[in-house]
Write a protein that holds these residues in place. Structure first.
Motif, PDB file in Angstrom:
ATOM      1  N   ARG A 140     -76.110  94.341  -6.424  1.00  0.00           N
ATOM      2  CA  ARG A 140     -75.720  93.865  -5.093  1.00  0.00           C
ATOM      3  C   ARG A 140     -76.503  94.571  -4.001  1.00  0.00           C
ATOM      4  O   ARG A 140     -76.917  93.958  -3.029  1.00  0.00           O
ATOM      5  N   GLY A 141     -76.697  95.868  -4.161  1.00  0.00           N
ATOM      6  CA  GLY A 141     -77.475  96.612  -3.172  1.00  0.00           C
ATOM      7  C   GLY A 141     -78.926  96.163  -3.142  1.00  0.00           C
ATOM      8  O   GLY A 141     -79.507  95.952  -2.081  1.00  0.00           O
ATOM      9  N   VAL A 142     -79.500  95.994  -4.316  1.00  0.00           N
ATOM     10  CA  VAL A 142     -80.890  95.539  -4.418  1.00  0.00           C
ATOM     11  C   VAL A 142     -81.030  94.131  -3.842  1.00  0.00           C
ATOM     12  O   VAL A 142     -81.959  93.850  -3.087  1.00  0.00           O
ATOM     13  N   ALA A 143     -80.091  93.239  -4.162  1.00  0.00           N
ATOM     14  CA  ALA A 143     -80.165  91.853  -3.676  1.00  0.00           C
ATOM     15  C   ALA A 143     -80.102  91.790  -2.159  1.00  0.00           C
ATOM     16  O   ALA A 143     -80.855  91.051  -1.527  1.00  0.00           O
ATOM     17  N   GLY A 144     -79.223  92.568  -1.566  1.00  0.00           N
ATOM     18  CA  GLY A 144     -79.108  92.575  -0.106  1.00  0.00           C
ATOM     19  C   GLY A 144     -80.357  93.081   0.577  1.00  0.00           C
ATOM     20  O   GLY A 144     -80.847  92.477   1.542  1.00  0.00           O
ATOM     21  N   VAL A 145     -80.910  94.162   0.077  1.00  0.00           N
ATOM     22  CA  VAL A 145     -82.127  94.720   0.667  1.00  0.00           C
ATOM     23  C   VAL A 145     -83.305  93.779   0.442  1.00  0.00           C
ATOM     24  O   VAL A 145     -84.112  93.542   1.351  1.00  0.00           O
ATOM     25  N   PHE A 146     -83.400  93.206  -0.760  1.00  0.00           N
ATOM     26  CA  PHE A 146     -84.484  92.268  -1.059  1.00  0.00           C
ATOM     27  C   PHE A 146     -84.416  91.052  -0.130  1.00  0.00           C
ATOM     28  O   PHE A 146     -85.422  90.630   0.428  1.00  0.00           O
ATOM     29  N   ALA A 147     -83.220  90.483   0.040  1.00  0.00           N
ATOM     30  CA  ALA A 147     -83.060  89.316   0.916  1.00  0.00           C
ATOM     31  C   ALA A 147     -83.421  89.655   2.359  1.00  0.00           C
ATOM     32  O   ALA A 147     -84.068  88.868   3.049  1.00  0.00           O
ATOM     33  N   ALA A 148     -83.028  90.828   2.814  1.00  0.00           N
ATOM     34  CA  ALA A 148     -83.346  91.224   4.188  1.00  0.00           C
ATOM     35  C   ALA A 148     -84.844  91.434   4.379  1.00  0.00           C
ATOM     36  O   ALA A 148     -85.414  90.998   5.382  1.00  0.00           O
TER      37      ALA A 148
END
Length: 99
Positions: A55-63
């Motif tokens: 979840r942390g990786v997905a949020g940072v990647f999307a941003a």
């Protein structure tokens, strides 16, 4: 220790707000690896595991890529409009396709 004294582990005893997840070296290296791979192949979707780290990786990647983020997908397919994610709703009794 009273409820107002700091806990040696970094929080407060007696409840209070949970501590935020830290931006760690592992998360940064995972995001950098995803960015490098996405830059090389230009995928339409990037599935990431549903875990605390994911979840942390997905949020940072999307941003960082200025892309959308779909969570809790149970399956994906492609139609005329592009990638479509399917989600389980009502305790798994039904499958929903948000648009």
């Amino acid at each position: 220790m009273s409820a107002q004294q700091p806990d040696p582990r970094g929080g407060r005893r007696g409840g209070g707000a949970p501590r935020p997840l830290r931006w760690g070296i592992l998360t940064k290296s995972e995001v950098d690896a995803l960015l490098t791979a996405a830059d090389a192949v230009h995928p339409d979707a990037v599935p990431i595991s549903n875990s605390i780290a994911g979840r942390g990786v997905a949020g940072v990647f999307a941003a960082r890529t200025r892309s959308g983020l779909e969570v809790d997908a149970m399956g994906v397919c492609r139609d005329a409009e592009g990638i479509v994610a399917h989600q389980s709703v009502y305790g798994g009794a039904y499958t929903s396709t948000p648009r």
